[in-house]
Design an enzyme around this catalytic site. Structure first.
Site, PDB file in Angstrom:
ATOM      1  N   VAL A  11      14.296  -8.220  79.510  1.00  0.00           N
ATOM      2  CA  VAL A  11      14.886  -9.556  79.347  1.00  0.00           C
ATOM      3  C   VAL A  11      16.182  -9.237  78.510  1.00  0.00           C
ATOM      4  O   VAL A  11      17.090  -9.865  78.434  1.00  0.00           O
ATOM      5  CB  VAL A  11      13.868 -10.203  78.347  1.00  0.00           C
ATOM      6  CG1 VAL A  11      14.211 -11.774  77.916  1.00  0.00           C
ATOM      7  CG2 VAL A  11      12.519 -10.554  79.263  1.00  0.00           C
ATOM      8  N   VAL A 115       6.674 -18.672  76.306  1.00  0.00           N
ATOM      9  CA  VAL A 115       5.743 -19.389  77.195  1.00  0.00           C
ATOM     10  C   VAL A 115       6.342 -19.704  78.441  1.00  0.00           C
ATOM     11  O   VAL A 115       7.256 -20.886  78.286  1.00  0.00           O
ATOM     12  CB  VAL A 115       5.056 -20.427  76.332  1.00  0.00           C
ATOM     13  CG1 VAL A 115       3.689 -21.078  77.448  1.00  0.00           C
ATOM     14  CG2 VAL A 115       4.374 -19.995  75.175  1.00  0.00           C
ATOM     15  N   GLY A 117       8.235 -18.089  80.546  1.00  0.00           N
ATOM     16  CA  GLY A 117       9.455 -17.339  81.147  1.00  0.00           C
ATOM     17  C   GLY A 117      10.749 -18.371  80.915  1.00  0.00           C
ATOM     18  O   GLY A 117      11.222 -18.857  80.131  1.00  0.00           O
ATOM     19  N   ILE A 119      10.851 -21.593  82.338  1.00  0.00           N
ATOM     20  CA  ILE A 119      10.477 -23.000  82.270  1.00  0.00           C
ATOM     21  C   ILE A 119      10.793 -23.410  80.817  1.00  0.00           C
ATOM     22  O   ILE A 119      10.280 -23.152  79.854  1.00  0.00           O
ATOM     23  CB  ILE A 119       9.109 -23.225  82.689  1.00  0.00           C
ATOM     24  CG1 ILE A 119       8.576 -22.296  83.990  1.00  0.00           C
ATOM     25  CG2 ILE A 119       8.708 -24.697  82.814  1.00  0.00           C
ATOM     26  CD1 ILE A 119       7.250 -22.404  84.332  1.00  0.00           C
ATOM     27  N   GLY A 170       9.198  -6.460  87.554  1.00  0.00           N
ATOM     28  CA  GLY A 170       9.613  -6.842  86.152  1.00  0.00           C
ATOM     29  C   GLY A 170       8.708  -7.707  85.600  1.00  0.00           C
ATOM     30  O   GLY A 170       9.065  -8.498  84.746  1.00  0.00           O
ATOM     31  N   GLU A 173       3.426  -7.188  81.969  1.00  0.00           N
ATOM     32  CA  GLU A 173       3.807  -6.645  80.459  1.00  0.00           C
ATOM     33  C   GLU A 173       3.632  -5.211  80.447  1.00  0.00           C
ATOM     34  O   GLU A 173       3.158  -4.282  81.419  1.00  0.00           O
ATOM     35  CB  GLU A 173       2.632  -6.977  79.455  1.00  0.00           C
ATOM     36  CG  GLU A 173       2.465  -8.509  79.307  1.00  0.00           C
ATOM     37  CD  GLU A 173       3.685  -9.223  78.843  1.00  0.00           C
ATOM     38  OE1 GLU A 173       3.710  -8.886  77.718  1.00  0.00           O
ATOM     39  OE2 GLU A 173       4.218  -9.847  79.484  1.00  0.00           O
ATOM     40  N   ASP A 184      -2.430 -12.043  77.241  1.00  0.00           N
ATOM     41  CA  ASP A 184      -0.879 -12.515  77.411  1.00  0.00           C
ATOM     42  C   ASP A 184      -0.986 -14.002  77.533  1.00  0.00           C
ATOM     43  O   ASP A 184      -0.263 -14.865  76.725  1.00  0.00           O
ATOM     44  CB  ASP A 184      -0.323 -11.983  78.761  1.00  0.00           C
ATOM     45  CG  ASP A 184       1.065 -12.577  79.019  1.00  0.00           C
ATOM     46  OD1 ASP A 184       2.215 -12.275  78.456  1.00  0.00           O
ATOM     47  OD2 ASP A 184       1.265 -13.734  79.834  1.00  0.00           O
ATOM     48  N   LYS A 188       0.060 -17.245  74.985  1.00  0.00           N
ATOM     49  CA  LYS A 188       0.828 -18.684  75.344  1.00  0.00           C
ATOM     50  C   LYS A 188       0.138 -19.814  75.169  1.00  0.00           C
ATOM     51  O   LYS A 188       0.678 -20.733  74.858  1.00  0.00           O
ATOM     52  CB  LYS A 188       1.386 -18.286  76.858  1.00  0.00           C
ATOM     53  CG  LYS A 188       2.209 -17.348  76.968  1.00  0.00           C
ATOM     54  CD  LYS A 188       2.388 -16.781  78.674  1.00  0.00           C
ATOM     55  CE  LYS A 188       3.081 -15.753  78.873  1.00  0.00           C
ATOM     56  NZ  LYS A 188       3.103 -15.201  80.384  1.00  0.00           N
ATOM     57  N   GLY A 285      10.227 -12.672  84.732  1.00  0.00           N
ATOM     58  CA  GLY A 285      11.040 -12.045  85.517  1.00  0.00           C
ATOM     59  C   GLY A 285      12.618 -12.067  84.544  1.00  0.00           C
ATOM     60  O   GLY A 285      12.615 -12.891  83.685  1.00  0.00           O
TER      61      GLY A 285
HETATM   62  N1  HSE Z   1       3.725 -10.559  82.011  1.00  0.00           N
HETATM   63  C1  HSE Z   1       4.044 -12.077  81.774  1.00  0.00           C
HETATM   64  C2  HSE Z   1       3.921 -12.510  83.082  1.00  0.00           C
HETATM   65  C3  HSE Z   1       5.633 -11.933  81.444  1.00  0.00           C
HETATM   66  O1  HSE Z   1       3.738 -12.110  83.876  1.00  0.00           O
HETATM   67  O2  HSE Z   1       3.894 -14.020  82.945  1.00  0.00           O
HETATM   68  C4  HSE Z   1       6.069 -13.380  81.096  1.00  0.00           C
HETATM   69  O3  HSE Z   1       5.611 -13.923  79.940  1.00  0.00           O
END
Ligand code: HSE
Length: 379
Positions: A11, A115, A117, A119, A170, A173, A184, A188, A285
């Protein structure tokens, strides 16, 4: 805007590239753990070079993890710098401390990319909550697991191979168990619920079941029965407080969630005025996530500071009033499961409606006996 980037991973590099094309902001410093040629001229390994530099007004934290991100963000806020972060671990775990500190310092703290990515979920959730009552947040909040589940529904594929592909792209995590076991998503969900309900949930209090143990056989059974299996997180306002959980869920093959492909997320809220509103896009991503990071910087330039309410109450999720029928597959005999079983389905059974709290507590204990156990709520 003079920016210091903390981290230059997936990122960080994405944010750097997007910012390089703008003339209203500039990356003047990058905190790295080891030398990176592309940013060698402006890199440092010492956070004090950033915190003590009065020329830097905004710190963009894209390192991930709770420590030392928490200490670095706190130091930046205390030094009067705005902070933008994509780090859900630190925002989920230290929500109260960081938002209070930012408010006290009169600086911005924004985390839209934490939360969903790319969006614009959190900013719209907050926008709804300003004038409305949010009653539920739910959906597909993890790109890696959706990518895996989607691939497994398209063709028989080994779990390990498809996880490796998600890592290469990518999405995953650093430790992908955070994706496949649910941590994860739980982070979120915690952040989303805290914003939606003015709550202070602790992520550890939210029960979860991930997708580590799903098999081709399970998926073939679900498809035969007209279902698609998705990993769905939900937090709901209840009479007494809040319910929150995440679990594999069998949705009707015509449901909106069933159509979500690859690393895409679909996150929805339900509110009194709006009804259900859904946000769909790339949940992971480099450039999708970095774009929300840079959007937060642009918002700060426009004078926006935080998107949190000043007030928030600690709450403990209670899932005893939420019931589903479940698909459960276990090789180990179990008296409780037998007592709630209604019929067989593929390699597993279907239960009568059981509360989420009871089923997820049972499954957590049962995994010690049968590590291949899988379940899915029939939503
Ligand atoms: N590893 C997380 C996913 C990255 O796959 O959504 C984005 O938060």
């Amino acid at each position: 805007m003079k920016i210091a980037l903390l981290g230059f991973g997936v990122v960080g590099k994405g944010a750097y590239d997007i910012i390089a094309k703008r003339n209203d902001m500039e990356v003047v410093r990058v905190l790295v753990r080891r030398p990176i040629e592309e940013v060698a001229a402006i890199s440092t390994t010492d956070i004090n070079d950033i915190v003590a530099d009065p020329a830097i007004d905004t710190v963009v934290e894209v390192m991930g993890g709770v420590h030392p991100a928490y200490e670095y963000i706190s130091a930046a806020l205390r030094a009067g710098k705005n902070v933008v972060t994509a780090n859900k671990a630190v925002i989920s775990a230290c929500y109260r401390e960081l938002t209070a500190l930012a408010a006290e310092q009169g600086v911005a703290l924004r985390c839209t990319a934490a939360v969903g990515g790319g969006i614009p979920w959190l900013i719209n959730l907050e926008r709804c909550r300003r004038i409305d009552t949010v009653t539920e947040v739910s959906g597909i909040m993890n790109g890696t697991t959706n990518y895996i589940m989607d691939a497994m529904h398209r063709a028989p594929v080994a779990f390990a191979d498809i996880l490796k592909k998600a890592q290469e792209l990518g999405y995953a995590e650093a430790d992908p168990s955070a994706d496949i076991d649910g941590d994860d998503i739980r982070r979120k969900l915690t952040i989303s619920a805290n914003i939606a309900f003015d709550a202070l949930l602790q992520e550890e209090d939210i029960p979860m079941f991930g997708i580590r143990t799903v098999t081709d056989g399970d998926i073939a059974t679900f498809q035969r029965e007209g279902y698609v299996c998705k990993l769905i997180a939900t937090a709901r306002r209840t009479e007494g407080g809040v319910a929150a959980w995440l679990q594999p869920t069998l949705v009707d093959s015509h449901a909106l969630e069933a159509a979500v492909p690859a690393n895409y997320n679909l996150i929805s809220f339900q509110s009194e005025y709006l009804g259900r509103q859904s946000y769909y896009g790339q949940g992971a991503g480099r450039y999708p996530t970095a774009s929300n990071v840079v959007q937060d910087c642009v918002d700060i330039l426009g004078g926006k500071k935080a998107f949190y309410a000043g007030k928030a109450a600690p709450m403990q999720p209670d899932n005893s009033g939420v019931k589903y029928a479940y698909y459960v597959r276990t090789a180990s005999k179990d008296a409780w499961l037998a007592s709630v079983t209604e019929k067989a389905m593929g390699d597993g059974v279907v239960t009568a409606p059981v509360s989420v709290s009871e089923m997820l507590a049972w499954a957590k204990a049962k995994l010690n006996e049968d590590s291949a156990l899988f379940l899915a709520a029939i939503g």
